[in-house]
Design a protein around this motif. Structure first.
Motif, PDB file in Angstrom:
ATOM      1  N   CYS A 127      23.417  55.949  33.790  1.00 18.41           N
ATOM      2  CA  CYS A 127      25.063  55.540  34.486  1.00 18.41           C
ATOM      3  C   CYS A 127      25.960  54.812  33.076  1.00 18.41           C
ATOM      4  O   CYS A 127      25.812  54.171  32.460  1.00 18.41           O
ATOM      5  CB  CYS A 127      24.999  54.237  35.280  1.00 18.41           C
ATOM      6  SG  CYS A 127      26.445  53.787  36.094  1.00 18.41           S
ATOM      7  N   ASN A 142      28.341  53.011  33.480  1.00 21.65           N
ATOM      8  CA  ASN A 142      28.657  51.819  33.747  1.00 21.65           C
ATOM      9  C   ASN A 142      27.354  50.550  33.652  1.00 21.65           C
ATOM     10  O   ASN A 142      27.882  49.473  33.550  1.00 21.65           O
ATOM     11  CB  ASN A 142      29.407  51.409  34.962  1.00 21.65           C
ATOM     12  CG  ASN A 142      30.331  52.525  35.367  1.00 21.65           C
ATOM     13  OD1 ASN A 142      31.195  53.083  34.631  1.00 21.65           O
ATOM     14  ND2 ASN A 142      30.321  53.143  36.552  1.00 21.65           N
ATOM     15  N   CYS A 143      26.338  50.886  33.683  1.00 19.95           N
ATOM     16  CA  CYS A 143      25.309  50.177  33.846  1.00 19.95           C
ATOM     17  C   CYS A 143      24.194  50.501  32.884  1.00 19.95           C
ATOM     18  O   CYS A 143      24.163  51.648  32.712  1.00 19.95           O
ATOM     19  CB  CYS A 143      24.728  50.155  35.269  1.00 19.95           C
ATOM     20  SG  CYS A 143      25.735  49.770  36.555  1.00 19.95           S
ATOM     21  N   CYS A 172      24.098  56.008  40.767  1.00 21.16           N
ATOM     22  CA  CYS A 172      23.654  54.677  40.227  1.00 21.16           C
ATOM     23  C   CYS A 172      23.380  53.784  41.395  1.00 21.16           C
ATOM     24  O   CYS A 172      24.297  53.393  41.947  1.00 21.16           O
ATOM     25  CB  CYS A 172      24.430  53.968  39.216  1.00 21.16           C
ATOM     26  SG  CYS A 172      24.246  52.340  38.631  1.00 21.16           S
ATOM     27  N   CYS A 188      26.024  50.216  40.823  1.00 20.40           N
ATOM     28  CA  CYS A 188      27.402  50.088  40.798  1.00 20.40           C
ATOM     29  C   CYS A 188      27.996  51.323  41.839  1.00 20.40           C
ATOM     30  O   CYS A 188      29.083  51.408  42.142  1.00 20.40           O
ATOM     31  CB  CYS A 188      27.968  50.331  39.539  1.00 20.40           C
ATOM     32  SG  CYS A 188      27.944  52.233  38.738  1.00 20.40           S
TER      33      CYS A 188
HETATM   34 ZN    ZN Z   1      25.937  52.105  37.560  1.00 22.50          ZN
END
Ligand code: ZN
Ligand code: ADP
Length: 717
Positions: A435, A437-438, A453, A456
């Motif tokens: 991901c 963002n993560c 994901c 998020c």
């Molecule tokens: Zn994520």
């Protein structure tokens, strides 16, 4: 001149004084700068505020005619804020619905499809009409459900495809009848029910641990306590861990009491929410069932609280105010001076400990209702008898499924992993999909043809070619999720009718009702599900349970890993053989001799709890010691690190308290924020919250940094 202290819903502000008069608890509207804000009048002596000159006080604008928040609820809000180190305004917000629900008209206009097809059809209109079948709500609610703009919905209203309906938000709810259908209780049930009824009559604080094996009739028993509260004219709050469980609960409740209770959950329309809130606040709603959020509602006349499946960790809220609904429920019962029932087949170690201390009264239901046997549990060794390559069901489990199909009985396969595969990689270059963002892998979902994901919600289509080496058709799925198990089942038993039950397929009470109906009418042979199917359901023809990977929850250093695995597998086992036919459970594991698996197979509940409790005591872990996590996060990595280091350096040195970290959190990045954790481990004897408050109050950090405190943490990510 009269002045009144007001707690605003705004979490960033402390209490403020205004000119005017309002009873404590009254919902008021006040000016704040150029804006108007909602708040609640509070006892001035309980909430210190900055002294403001008489002359500079601004006047209250309005005292709403909705019932005031009762005193015990105000005390609960103070306690929750204090214990969990959360802003008062943020806790208060959980007690009040939106502004529109409090004032204004009692008649609202909602919209619903008429079935007419508009003369001019567009793709957007078609999509909207398809998705709002059977729905009703405000224009904005319908637009959101349909994934179109408000304008599209308004356009459809003009064409006559959607019509307006006037809804009264005040028409009364039916009253549950305590004598509608009184069951004949078995001896142990009757004894437990009598203890509960007596406590309801006594009107004093008393927590009960209703500890009964799966299928022993815990629900029937606490229904008797509800019946008593109804006879006394008092309200009951029932907390469930998931809204997916609401539907079966409503059905059983109706069978016992003749009508549905009032449900409170995130899926309510605004008019429903308003109607429910007012009925609750006026004491008209006699029984309210809901998820965590129902806990802070303004019941004026509470007589009983019941927490079903009380061991469930989903009672712990992990964002916003980090509170544990089970523990807050006990505190609310204390402040209201009423009994509280924690019902579970697998109580948390914390709850059992309270029994040992003599704080909770234990009520035991050691046997299943109607003489049903507990299922036999057998381990399947994945090392000595593995499934064929690329498959996940061991030969023995396949045989048993076959036999069950032939016998016309239902089976359940449990794997606590959504999607098709937890990891996707390129077999050519080894690229893994992470991901953006993560710190987490993207999980393949074949039903929707996407990578998602789970932290998020980021999604992307499954690419045909590797983004790294550009090789085509080179992506491979690693490991199983429920969708992959469903594929395997379909390949093995093409004639079997299956249902996949996860939060992706059962995301509303209506979806849950659909699933229950299909199971009950025998339209499903094999269920493949996550933890969502482990609890609550009662399907008499379900006789076989297979646990695909019992080792899954045991890896990682989580304090409660063994306890949670034990609870989950016992719960899912508890779905088998609840009717006349006996149940069988097979547990697939690479390490069937592990103490947890061994205890499950032997049914050695006491032995397991004793060993776990001893281990916790040795390590001074909860409930014998205390933990608090401090999570420091920022979109700017350097800021997060710097702030965490500063907090670490400022840690006070206190006897019987150690501070671990800061260290990168297990989820070092989440929703685009870099995260570091400090973990505070302390003995029960020190005032942990006061220490944390002083400590964090003395440190500054930039605006980009968020510092969240998690008292009694359950997640160690
Ligand atoms: Zn994520
Ligand atoms: P638990 O919550 O302990 O798993 P339930 O309350 O779901 O158990 O009870 C299991 C099943 O047995 C349910 O279908 C319930 O209606 C039935 N049952 C339990 N006790 C009685 C009783 N005294 N009379 C009739 N049915 C009962």
């Amino acid at each position: 001149m009269p002045r009144v202290r007001v707690l605003l819903l705004n979490a960033a502000l402390g209490p403020l004084d205004y000119r005017g008069d309002a009873e404590p608890g009254s919902v008021v509207v006040v000016p704040l700068g150029p804006r108007q804000e909602m708040g609640v009048a509070w006892e001035a002596e309980r909430l210190p505020a900055n002294e403001i000159d008489e002359a500079r006080l601004r006047p209250l604008l309005q005292v709403l005619d909705s019932p005031p928040l009762p005193a015990p609820l105000r005390r609960l809000i103070e306690w929750t804020s204090d214990y969990y180190l959360a802003p008062l305004g943020a806790v208060l917000r959980m007690a009040l619905p939106s502004t529109s629900a409090l004032g204004g008209a009692r008649i609202v206009t909602e919209y619903r499809p008429t079935g007419l097809v508009p003369d001019r059809m567009t793709p957007q209109r078609e999509q909207a009409l398809e998705r709002i079948v059977g729905r009703q709500g405000l224009v904005g609610e319908l637009a959101a459900a349909a994934g179109v703009s408000d304008a599209v919905v308004r356009g459809l209203v003009k064409t006559g495809a959607i019509e307006a309906v006037e809804v009264s938000t005040d028409h009364p709810y039916p009253r549950p009848d305590p004598d509608f259908h009184v069951p004949v209780l078995e001896a142990a049930q009757a004894e437990a029910a009598e203890a509960l009824r007596a406590s309801v009559r006594e009107r004093a604080f008393q927590p009960f641990l209703l500890d009964g094996v799966t299928g022993s009739g815990k629900t029937e028993v606490y229904f008797e306590a509800i019946a008593e509260a109804l006879r006394q004219g008092r309200q009951t709050l029932v907390l469930l861990p998931e809204i997916a469980l609401t539907e079966p609960f409503l059905q059983r409740f109706t069978g016992r009491f003749g009508c549905e209770p009032v449900a409170w959950h995130s899926g309510l329309r605004q008019s429903q929410r308003r109607r429910a809130w007012r009925a609750i606040a006026e004491g008209e709603a006699r029984v309210v069932v809901g998820a965590r959020s129902a806990l802070f509602l303004p019941y004026p006349n509470l007589g009983l609280i019941a927490v079903d499946e009380a061991h469930e960790t989903s009672f712990k809220q992990e964002d916003g105010v980090h509170y544990h609904a089970r523990d807050v429920a006990v505190m609310r019962a204390k402040l209201e001076e009423v009994p509280v029932i924690l019902a579970s087949a697998t109580p948390a170690i914390e709850s059992r400990h309270q029994v040992t201390l003599g704080v909770y009264k234990e009520l035991k239901l050691p046997e299943r209702f109607g003489g049903a046997e507990m299922p036999a549990i057998e381990p399947l060794n994945l090392v000595s008898d593995p499934p064929p390559r690329g498959r996940w069901l061991a030969p023995r489990l396949v045989e048993e499924l076959q036999g069950n199909l032939e016998a016309g009985e239902q089976s359940l396969l449990f794997l606590n992993r959504r999607g098709y595969a937890p990891l996707t990689l390129c077999r050519h270059c080894g690229h893994r999909f992470q991901c953006p963002n993560c710190t987490a892998w993207m999980v393949e979902h074949r039903f929707t043809a996407r990578l998602a994901c789970h932290h998020c919600g980021h999604v992307m289509p499954v690419p045909r070619m590797c983004p790294e080496c550009h090789e085509e058709e080179s992506l491979v799925a690693c490991g199983p999720g429920v969708e992959r198990i469903a594929d395997e089942v379909a390949a093995l038993f093409p004639e079997a009718r299956t249902a996949v039950v996860t939060s992706d397929t059962i995301w509303s009470p209506a979806k849950a009702a659909e699933f229950v109906a299909r199971m009950e009418s025998g339209e499903v042979d094999i269920v493949i599900g996550t933890q969502l199917v482990t609890k609550g359901y009662h399907f008499p023809n379900l006789t076989l349970v297979g646990v695909i990977d019992a080792d899954l929850g045991l890896s990682g250093g989580d304090l409660r890993a063994a306890e949670r695995t034990f609870q989950q597998i016992r719960q899912v086992s508890g779905r088998a053989g609840r009717g006349e036919k006996p149940g069988r459970v097979f547990i697939q594991s690479h390490d069937p001799d592990a103490p947890v698996i061994d205890a499950l197979v032997r049914g050695d509940v006491e032995g397991f709890y004793e060993a776990e409790t001893d281990a916790r005591r040795e390590a001074a872990m909860p409930p014998f010691g205390r933990l608090a996590a401090i999570i420091v996060s920022s979109e700017k990595e350097a800021d997060a690190k710097e702030a965490a280091a500063r907090i670490g350096r400022a840690a006070p040195s206190v006897d019987n308290m150690i501070v671990l970290g800061p260290a990168p959190a297990a989820l070092a990045m989440l929703r685009g924020r870099h995260r570091l954790r400090l973990l505070v481990h302390a003995s029960r004897s020190i005032p942990l919250q006061d220490i944390l408050r002083d400590w964090l109050g003395g440190v500054e950090w930039p605006k980009s940094v968020r510092v969240a405190v998690d008292v009694d943490p359950y997640s160690f990510l």
